[in-house]
Design an enzyme around this catalytic site. Sequence first.
Site, PDB file in Angstrom:
ATOM      1  N   LYS A 222      73.291  26.690  35.693  1.00  0.00           N
ATOM      2  CA  LYS A 222      72.446  27.354  36.682  1.00  0.00           C
ATOM      3  C   LYS A 222      71.652  26.240  37.062  1.00  0.00           C
ATOM      4  CE  LYS A 222      70.709  29.904  40.427  1.00  0.00           C
ATOM      5  NZ  LYS A 222      70.433  31.444  41.339  1.00  0.00           N
TER       6      LYS A 222
ATOM      7  N   GLU B 243      70.073  48.068  45.315  1.00  0.00           N
ATOM      8  CA  GLU B 243      69.073  48.297  46.501  1.00  0.00           C
ATOM      9  C   GLU B 243      69.146  49.973  46.497  1.00  0.00           C
ATOM     10  OE1 GLU B 243      70.516  45.336  47.487  1.00  0.00           O
ATOM     11  OE2 GLU B 243      69.145  44.347  47.713  1.00  0.00           O
TER      12      GLU B 243
ATOM     13  N   ARG C  32      70.752  48.424  53.535  1.00  0.00           N
ATOM     14  CA  ARG C  32      72.133  48.760  52.124  1.00  0.00           C
ATOM     15  C   ARG C  32      71.702  50.294  51.691  1.00  0.00           C
ATOM     16  NH1 ARG C  32      74.757  44.477  48.455  1.00  0.00           N
ATOM     17  NH2 ARG C  32      75.717  43.822  50.192  1.00  0.00           N
TER      18      ARG C  32
END
Length: 639
Positions: free
Chosen positions: A288, A377, A405
Amino acid sequence: MTIEPGPLLANIDSPDDLKKLSQDQLVQVCQELRQFIIDNVSIYGGHFGASLGVVELTVALHYIFKTPYDQLVWDVGHQAYGHKILTGRRDVFHTNRKYKGLSGFPKRKESIYDTFGVGHSSTSISAALGMAVASQYKGETEKQHIAVIGDGSMTAGMAFEALNHAGVTNSNLLVILNDNCMSIDPNVGALKEYLTDITTSATYNKVRDEIWNILGKISKFGPNAQQIASKVESGIKATLLKQSNLFESLKFRYFGPVDGHDVNHLTSVLNDLKNIPGPKLLHCVTVKGKGYALAEKDQTKWHSPGLFDKITGEIYKTVPEKPEPPKYQDVFGHTMVELAEQNDKIMGITPAMPSGCSLNIMMKAMPDRAFDVGIAEQHAVTFSAGLATQGLVPFCNIYSSFMQRAYDQVMHDVCLQNLNVVFCLDRAGFAGADGPTHHGTYDMAYMRCLPNMIVSAPMNEEELRNLMFTASQPDMGPFTIRYPRGEGVMPEWRTPLKKIEVGKGRVIQEGEEVAILTIGHIGNYAVEVCEKLSLEGLNPGHYDMRFAKPLDEEMLHDIMRRYDKIVTVEDGCLQGGFGSAVLEFMADHNYHAQVRRLGIPDKYFEHGSQLQLQHEAGFAPQDIEKAVRELMAQHVYAR
Ligand SMILES: Cc1ncc(C[n+]2csc(CCOP(=O)(O)OP(=O)(O)O)c2C)c(N)n1
Ligand SMILES: CC(=O)[C@@H](O)[C@H](O)COP(=O)(O)O
Ligand SMILES: [Mg+2]
């Protein structure tokens, strides 16, 4: 100011132009693309490290596949800047995430190359599988379907649901697992450790390369040869990893790990994979922030750093002349530690947003009592419910839009059992530059309709602290506290913790004729408006209701008796939100008044600054002022 692209990139207006380049030129294209991203994000802002990490992958994908005929789905989409730049949006890329400009995420209505709208994670495999099955049904046997998903996004249940389904189809699906060992914060969980095991097994990697060569040769000799190669490959993989490969067990063909920064190797691997039918997964290892040293080094900070000097790496911050109010996020984080020090039952939970919501402060101070559970979640909510059954008091912090969600878990696992779970909904209201996928606009409506649920919103830092303290008291049941992204209004915010009576609002100022009823931080706009109007001798009342549920009925009865005109203000949807609750109260008690409801009307709002969007929706300070003035100018109807 537009940024000049490098000479090769300047001539790429579509993937067809990219395909005209020779294989030898791809390294240079990658360099130019990476530089273009750095130049733009440093000046105009946006997500950073993720797009830098997939530059080579992006070039290789558009070089090898026939996009947009072949369907390429990016998971989350915060890494798709290179994709946007190569697919005809280079010259408008400086408008990325700006009001009326390009979206920061792939969006179907923006480009035919954006096959699926994204922003929330872990949807790509399901979507690409849907496309693949549709192609099969339509007889489009040549069509390729590719989902690019990060290791963080792979931790979500939805990704596993999709793998589970895809594995028993013979759809033409390629999942590319972009493994950089990072979510926004370092990735967490057993899957991450499993992927690290594969990536670092030296013996496995050596044999893998040999198998790959054999497989590449054998696959040209027909299906039986391919089957044999596949069996040999799985057998060796299983032995070397001392367990069967997770993805192979789910009936995917697993390939890799490959170096995601070797563009020439990537093109050759992707070319080979095109000819291998059925569901397959390519494990691609990337870094990254690749190519920008500071971003490689501190990947969390450079996920979305804000504006910076690309040469020195200095991230610009305005130096305040006087003490500034803190962000609600920081107040939440520090108050968690304070509360937890006093009450050993308190626990903290976040699904993959520890630095975003500031639970990282508690994770550092009390590592055994604060959990990052990954992008999960649904699990975060039911895990919290489990903790609550044992007498603990979980504070489950989830961005308002990501909570969508986990709605069934809120209802079925928390509210139905009346468990003491505190939901801190961060990024409530307009999120800003992230746009409609991230605006936290629906929470008051979706939480308010659930029995047992308390729904509150603080107008300032002190209120946030007091609501958190109140929610931590015994037997409160499910308790929602919603607050926006960004600063509050109180530089001196470390006030003593006080309990608030549930369902009690605050009088900000008594007034005449018009009553402004607000909930949450947006109430500060009404304060501004009242101050301005007072200079002209106009004197509306202002009430900070604090709770959308239960409403302060005593206060409302009083207001309805004293005012003929009501303005409600909320930074949430008008359908079913706070204003709706006030109207229900009025209907139930037969009150008749002229009511203006200000908030988010029934449409999706794009990206922009919070203030731009609030004005577009009609509840910025000038809009509140206008509504009050208009009501004041109206005759009072018969009651
Ligand atoms: C449902 C959902 N939860 C949380 C987020 C916030 N989020 C955006 S990107 C990200 C990290 C994703 O990690 P990964 O997929 O590995 O991509 P990387 O940034 O490492 O390239 C998170 C947690 C989100 N977009 N959607
Ligand atoms: C892509 C994504 O979902 C996150 O990176 C999000 O943009 C974070 O938002 P904040 O900057 O508000 O934490
Ligand atoms: Mg990652």
